[in-house]
Design an enzyme around this catalytic site. Structure first.
Site, short mmCIF file in Angstrom:
data_model
loop_
_atom_site.label_atom_id
_atom_site.label_comp_id
_atom_site.label_asym_id
_atom_site.label_seq_id
_atom_site.Cartn_x
_atom_site.Cartn_y
_atom_site.Cartn_z
CB CYS A 1 5.22 2.44 -9.15
SG CYS A 1 6.40 3.19 -8.03
CG ASP B 1 6.28 6.57 -8.32
OD1 ASP B 1 6.01 6.86 -9.50
OD2 ASP B 1 5.43 6.33 -7.47
CB CYS C 1 2.05 7.38 -5.19
SG CYS C 1 2.93 6.57 -3.84
CB CYS D 1 5.28 4.17 -1.39
SG CYS D 1 4.04 3.38 -2.39
FE1 FES Z 1 5.37 4.38 -6.58
FE2 FES Z 1 4.18 4.70 -4.30
S1 FES Z 1 3.33 3.87 -6.09
S2 FES Z 1 6.24 5.03 -4.75
#
Ligand code: FES
Length: 129
Positions: free
Chosen positions: A35, A37, A60, A104
């Site tokens: 993602c 992140d 997120c 996550c």
């Molecule tokens: Fe990226 Fe949760 S969607 S850490």
């Protein structure tokens, strides 16, 4: 209806220990290639104990809530105890995460473990000098 438990939402809305701490002794960084992140964890250590912890998460709701919970679990623990914290511990404390969001919760535990490993590495070098 939310896919998250009340506890996840509560930590997401009121994150604990959020932000970079001053005078930290080590930090860990983890990114999620799926993602994109990213999470940073900062620790302050005294006598092999985590006396302060802070974090920054660009991610997120689950990533923010899991880092917040992990920071609470890790604060005050010895480095050995903190190394044993897993994504499952974090998810259990949050009363569960939706399966699609379990990945996550990896970030928080892995970033903390990296911070501890770096701290130990740095200290080993100091001692051998
Ligand atoms: Fe990226 Fe949760 S969607 S850490």
């Amino acid at each position: 209806m939310s896919i998250y438990t009340e506890k996840v939402l509560e930590h997401f809305k009121n994150p604990r220990n959020q932000g970079k701490i001053k005078d930290y002794d080590s930090f860990g960084e983890k990114g999620n290639p799926v993602c994109g992140d990213v999470m940073h964890i900062y620790i302050k250590v005294e006598n092999d104990k985590i006396v302060d912890i802070g974090w920054e998460t660009m991610g997120c709701a689950a990533a923010i809530a899991t880092t917040s919970m992990l920071s609470e679990l890790a604060k005050g623990k010895s480095l050995d105890e903190a190394m044993k914290l897993t994504k499952q511990d974090v998810s259990d404390e949050l009363e569960g995460l939706p399966p699609v969001k379990m990945h996550c919760s990896n970030l928080a535990a892995e970033a903390l473990h990296e911070a501890i490993k770096k701290y130990r590495e740095k200290n080993k070098k100091k001692k051998t000098k």
